[in-house]
Design an enzyme around this catalytic site. Structure first.
Site, PDB file in Angstrom:
ATOM      1  N   LYS A  71      66.651  64.781  43.164  1.00 54.58           N
ATOM      2  CA  LYS A  71      67.609  65.652  42.475  1.00 54.58           C
ATOM      3  C   LYS A  71      67.557  65.380  40.974  1.00 54.58           C
ATOM      4  CE  LYS A  71      72.070  67.735  42.094  1.00 54.58           C
ATOM      5  NZ  LYS A  71      73.403  67.993  42.604  1.00 54.58           N
ATOM      6  N   HIS A 114      76.204  80.125  52.088  1.00 56.36           N
ATOM      7  CA  HIS A 114      77.451  80.514  51.425  1.00 56.36           C
ATOM      8  C   HIS A 114      78.134  81.653  52.171  1.00 56.36           C
ATOM      9  CE1 HIS A 114      75.929  78.575  47.482  1.00 56.36           C
ATOM     10  NE2 HIS A 114      76.703  77.740  48.151  1.00 56.36           N
ATOM     11  N   LYS A 122      77.729  67.961  37.396  1.00 53.23           N
ATOM     12  CA  LYS A 122      78.624  69.115  37.560  1.00 53.23           C
ATOM     13  C   LYS A 122      79.964  68.627  38.089  1.00 53.23           C
ATOM     14  CE  LYS A 122      75.488  72.716  39.101  1.00 53.23           C
ATOM     15  NZ  LYS A 122      75.462  73.771  40.115  1.00 53.23           N
ATOM     16  N   ASN A 130      69.019  75.392  45.791  1.00 56.93           N
ATOM     17  CA  ASN A 130      69.784  76.308  46.647  1.00 56.93           C
ATOM     18  C   ASN A 130      69.045  76.695  47.914  1.00 56.93           C
ATOM     19  OD1 ASN A 130      72.186  76.500  45.311  1.00 56.93           O
ATOM     20  ND2 ASN A 130      71.521  78.192  44.006  1.00 56.93           N
ATOM     21  N   ARG A 147      90.147  64.365  25.634  1.00 60.87           N
ATOM     22  CA  ARG A 147      88.831  64.936  25.276  1.00 60.87           C
ATOM     23  C   ARG A 147      87.655  64.110  25.794  1.00 60.87           C
ATOM     24  NH1 ARG A 147      91.193  65.820  20.221  1.00 60.87           N
ATOM     25  NH2 ARG A 147      91.891  67.970  19.966  1.00 60.87           N
ATOM     26  N   GLU A 201      71.806  68.206  53.640  1.00 58.32           N
ATOM     27  CA  GLU A 201      71.282  68.218  52.262  1.00 58.32           C
ATOM     28  C   GLU A 201      70.033  67.337  52.169  1.00 58.32           C
ATOM     29  OE1 GLU A 201      72.406  70.286  50.060  1.00 58.32           O
ATOM     30  OE2 GLU A 201      74.483  70.719  50.593  1.00 58.32           O
ATOM     31  N   ARG A 207      67.056  74.612  38.346  1.00 55.78           N
ATOM     32  CA  ARG A 207      67.858  74.021  39.414  1.00 55.78           C
ATOM     33  C   ARG A 207      67.986  74.927  40.637  1.00 55.78           C
ATOM     34  NH1 ARG A 207      73.238  70.709  37.906  1.00 55.78           N
ATOM     35  NH2 ARG A 207      72.408  69.253  36.400  1.00 55.78           N
ATOM     36  N   HIS A 218      70.872  77.898  50.924  1.00 52.89           N
ATOM     37  CA  HIS A 218      72.262  78.123  50.523  1.00 52.89           C
ATOM     38  C   HIS A 218      72.644  79.601  50.429  1.00 52.89           C
ATOM     39  CE1 HIS A 218      72.262  73.858  49.901  1.00 52.89           C
ATOM     40  NE2 HIS A 218      73.480  73.843  49.406  1.00 52.89           N
ATOM     41  N   HIS A 236      80.371  72.872  54.783  1.00 53.64           N
ATOM     42  CA  HIS A 236      79.246  73.235  53.915  1.00 53.64           C
ATOM     43  C   HIS A 236      77.902  72.792  54.500  1.00 53.64           C
ATOM     44  CE1 HIS A 236      77.037  74.144  50.283  1.00 53.64           C
ATOM     45  NE2 HIS A 236      76.558  72.901  50.296  1.00 53.64           N
ATOM     46  N   GLU A 280      71.765  73.665  33.588  1.00 53.56           N
ATOM     47  CA  GLU A 280      71.507  74.838  34.423  1.00 53.56           C
ATOM     48  C   GLU A 280      71.328  76.108  33.611  1.00 53.56           C
ATOM     49  OE1 GLU A 280      74.554  75.615  37.347  1.00 53.56           O
ATOM     50  OE2 GLU A 280      73.098  75.440  38.936  1.00 53.56           O
TER      51      GLU A 280
HETATM   52  N1  LIG Z   1      79.184  68.530  41.783  1.00 49.52           N
HETATM   53  C1  LIG Z   1      78.165  68.931  42.525  1.00 49.52           C
HETATM   54  O1  LIG Z   1      77.026  69.059  42.078  1.00 49.52           O
HETATM   55  C2  LIG Z   1      78.404  69.215  43.981  1.00 49.52           C
HETATM   56  C3  LIG Z   1      77.321  69.369  44.869  1.00 49.52           C
HETATM   57  C4  LIG Z   1      77.603  69.548  46.222  1.00 49.52           C
HETATM   58  C5  LIG Z   1      78.911  69.600  46.662  1.00 49.52           C
HETATM   59  N2  LIG Z   1      79.934  69.461  45.766  1.00 49.52           N
HETATM   60  C6  LIG Z   1      81.336  69.480  46.221  1.00 49.52           C
HETATM   61  O2  LIG Z   1      81.531  68.378  47.090  1.00 49.52           O
HETATM   62  C7  LIG Z   1      82.635  68.683  47.953  1.00 49.52           C
HETATM   63  C8  LIG Z   1      82.289  68.238  49.351  1.00 49.52           C
HETATM   64  O3  LIG Z   1      82.045  66.859  49.337  1.00 49.52           O
HETATM   65  P1  LIG Z   1      82.098  65.984  50.677  1.00 49.52           P
HETATM   66  O4  LIG Z   1      81.298  66.630  51.731  1.00 49.52           O
HETATM   67  O5  LIG Z   1      81.796  64.595  50.276  1.00 49.52           O
HETATM   68  O6  LIG Z   1      83.598  66.197  51.153  1.00 49.52           O
HETATM   69  P2  LIG Z   1      84.943  65.319  51.017  1.00 49.52           P
HETATM   70  O7  LIG Z   1      85.057  64.715  49.695  1.00 49.52           O
HETATM   71  O8  LIG Z   1      86.019  66.225  51.481  1.00 49.52           O
HETATM   72  O9  LIG Z   1      84.724  64.208  52.124  1.00 49.52           O
HETATM   73  C9  LIG Z   1      84.684  64.567  53.480  1.00 49.52           C
HETATM   74  C10 LIG Z   1      85.732  63.798  54.279  1.00 49.52           C
HETATM   75  O10 LIG Z   1      85.302  62.446  54.444  1.00 49.52           O
HETATM   76  C11 LIG Z   1      86.318  61.540  54.054  1.00 49.52           C
HETATM   77  N3  LIG Z   1      85.612  60.355  53.583  1.00 49.52           N
HETATM   78  C12 LIG Z   1      84.988  60.180  52.401  1.00 49.52           C
HETATM   79  N4  LIG Z   1      84.319  59.026  52.396  1.00 49.52           N
HETATM   80  C13 LIG Z   1      84.564  58.420  53.593  1.00 49.52           C
HETATM   81  C14 LIG Z   1      84.144  57.207  54.182  1.00 49.52           C
HETATM   82  N5  LIG Z   1      83.304  56.390  53.549  1.00 49.52           N
HETATM   83  N6  LIG Z   1      84.593  56.900  55.417  1.00 49.52           N
HETATM   84  C15 LIG Z   1      85.411  57.754  56.080  1.00 49.52           C
HETATM   85  N7  LIG Z   1      85.814  58.937  55.584  1.00 49.52           N
HETATM   86  C16 LIG Z   1      85.394  59.263  54.342  1.00 49.52           C
HETATM   87  C17 LIG Z   1      87.127  62.291  53.047  1.00 49.52           C
HETATM   88  O11 LIG Z   1      88.436  61.783  52.953  1.00 49.52           O
HETATM   89  C18 LIG Z   1      87.103  63.707  53.607  1.00 49.52           C
HETATM   90  O12 LIG Z   1      88.086  63.845  54.585  1.00 49.52           O
HETATM   91  C19 LIG Z   1      82.893  70.177  47.820  1.00 49.52           C
HETATM   92  O13 LIG Z   1      84.081  70.385  47.124  1.00 49.52           O
HETATM   93  C20 LIG Z   1      81.688  70.686  47.025  1.00 49.52           C
HETATM   94  O14 LIG Z   1      82.024  71.778  46.202  1.00 49.52           O
HETATM   95  C21 LIG Z   1      79.709  69.263  44.453  1.00 49.52           C
HETATM   96 ZN   LIG Z   2      74.865  72.184  49.285  1.00 56.82          ZN
END
Ligand SMILES: NC(=O)c1ccc[n+]([C@@H]2O[C@H](COP(=O)([O-])OP(=O)(O)OC[C@H]3O[C@@H](n4cnc5c(N)ncnc54)[C@H](O)[C@@H]3O)[C@@H](O)[C@H]2O)c1
Ligand SMILES: [Zn+2]
Length: 385
Positions: free
Chosen positions: A236, A262, A148, A255, A126, A190, A251, A258, A274, A246
């Site tokens: 942010k 999307h 999130k 977007n 929990r 971003e 928030r 976006h 993305h 949200e």
């Molecule tokens: N929670 C939120 O508010 C929120 C907001 C935006 C995106 N997201 C989520 O984030 C995810 C995308 O995140 P991302 O773009 O970081 O992708 P990711 O976590 O897949 O990382 C991208 C790639 O980089 C590699 N990597 C990570 N750090 C590294 C480093 N320092 N050196 C070398 N390689 C490295 C990872 O292994 C992966 O292959 C999606 O699932 C999306 O839904 C969440």
């Molecule tokens: Zn985004």
């Protein structure tokens, strides 16, 4: 050590947490864990197969130096592993490690590791305290701020999730050095988005404004990158503080770009990342604003130059008929209300936006066709007219 602390305030849940940004901070992880979660004895570190070989050893050494016992759970990288199945393995490993509610979970990786680990921490026993150590630019400026957390389900993104805030966020900008140019560029999309929101969030445009700063920003300028990352977190956090869970629609401005993005992301079936889709979406949002005459002509071109300068594409390699893109936009519940598409539309000056409910489908199609023509594909040729 060059580090600064920004505090994110989330008043609705009576909680605030620090975001610490700087170089060489990973070596300080043990001390920070002790400060942020003083009762913790064990640290359950979650990472992925790319990040763990690069940074887990430094993290675990730092924890051991602070007298903390740790274990590393390594998940495969990629969106296809952001699932309930990975969560199940996490629960098993945490049980085997005898993780308790007094202990702490650390997410060491990009947004995928952060989202999965956050949901795991929110639900195991929990709720176990957790700390974010984002290692991608996208995770540092976006996903690690705002609370999130989620996993995908049946191919639907972030279907199962929660709002669960970390005790602290540690951003070591040195970790960006190993990021691929493509992943770095995705984070920049971003960052550029924030330049489009700056005046709306802070109430005016400072001098120099973020757009101007980004025009001369180089990935290799580590101190400048750290300042930009810290500022994006601040922006942010300012939005999140007004609408922590949200519920008020505040928030929604995050977007920007976006709505188009999307649709492109979905149509490309994973070929467009993305951040790349956000870049294409941002450009189209500014073209739409010029068409709606809410911005001076030439702004979209300036945004396009900045996106290209940071290694981002503004057009997909393949194109889809405009109606297919619009159909997808309409299915996106986030952007539709009473049959009308909702857009975050740039207005007045670069840095300012408003939410608009009155954008016609004809105008959206015009933007898509104009961009397709610019990309060198005639709209009539692809729509088969
Ligand atoms: N929670 C939120 O508010 C929120 C907001 C935006 C995106 N997201 C989520 O984030 C995810 C995308 O995140 P991302 O773009 O970081 O992708 P990711 O976590 O897949 O990382 C991208 C790639 O980089 C590699 N990597 C990570 N750090 C590294 C480093 N320092 N050196 C070398 N390689 C490295 C990872 O292994 C992966 O292959 C999606 O699932 C999306 O839904 C969440
Ligand atoms: Zn985004």
């Amino acid at each position: 050590m060059d580090s600064h602390t920004t505090t994110v305030l989330v008043p609705a849940v009576g909680q605030s947490y620090p975001i610490k940004t700087g170089t060489g901070l990973l070596g300080d992880l043990g001390r920070l864990v002790k400060t942020w979660t003083p009762k913790a004895k064990r640290v359950f570190v979650v990472s992925d197969q790319t990040v763990a070989p690069l940074y887990a050893e430094t993290a675990c050494k730092a924890l051991a130096n602070a007298g903390l016992e740790s274990t590393v759970f390594t998940m495969p990288p990629g969106e296809s592993h952001k699932t309930l199945a990975t969560l199940e393995s996490l629960y098993d490993a945490a049980l085997a490690f005898r993780l308790t509610r007094r202990d702490v979970v650390v997410a060491l990786g990009g947004g995928i590791v952060g989202d999965v680990t956050g949901y795991f921490a929110a639900t195991f026993l929990r709720g176990v305290p957790f700390i974010q150590v984002p290692t991608t630019l996208l995770a540092q400026v976006d996903s690690s701020v705002g609370g999130k957390v989620a996993v995908n389900h049946h191919g639907l993104k972030n279907m199962i999730g929660a709002f669960y805030h970390p005790k602290g966020v540690l951003i070591d900008t040195d970790t960006l050095k190993t990021l691929t140019p493509r992943d770095f560029a995705c984070g920049m999309a971003e960052v550029i988005k924030y330049a489009g929101l700056e005046a709306t969030i802070v109430g005016n445009l400072p001098s120099p404004n973020l757009f101007e700063v980004l025009s001369s920003l180089s990935r290799d300028d580590a101190p400048a990158m750290a300042r930009v990352i810290e500022y994006c977190c601040y922006l942010k956090a300012a939005v999140v503080a007004k609408d922590p869970e949200e519920r008020l629609g505040v928030r929604e401005i995050l977007n920007l770009g976006h709505t188009f993005a999307h649709a492109f992301e979905t149509l490309s079936e994973g070929q467009i990342l993305h951040g790349e889709a956000v870049s294409m979406g941002l450009y189209r949002a500014y073209i739409l604003a010029e068409k709606m005459q809410t911005l001076p002509t030439g702004t979209a071109d300036a945004v396009k130059r900045l996106l290209l300068q940071h290694g981002l594409p503004v057009h997909p390699a393949v194109t889809w008929p405009a109606h297919a893109v619009v159909d997808l936009m309409k299915q996106d519940k986030k952007v539709q209300e009473a049959g009308q598409l909702r857009f975050v539309l740039p207005q007045m000056q670069l840095g300012q936006v408003e939410i608009r409910h009155d954008i016609s489908e004809t105008d959206v199609v015009w933007v898509l066709d104009t961009c397709q023509a610019e990309a060198g594909v005639s709209p009539s040729a692809i729509s088969g007219v």
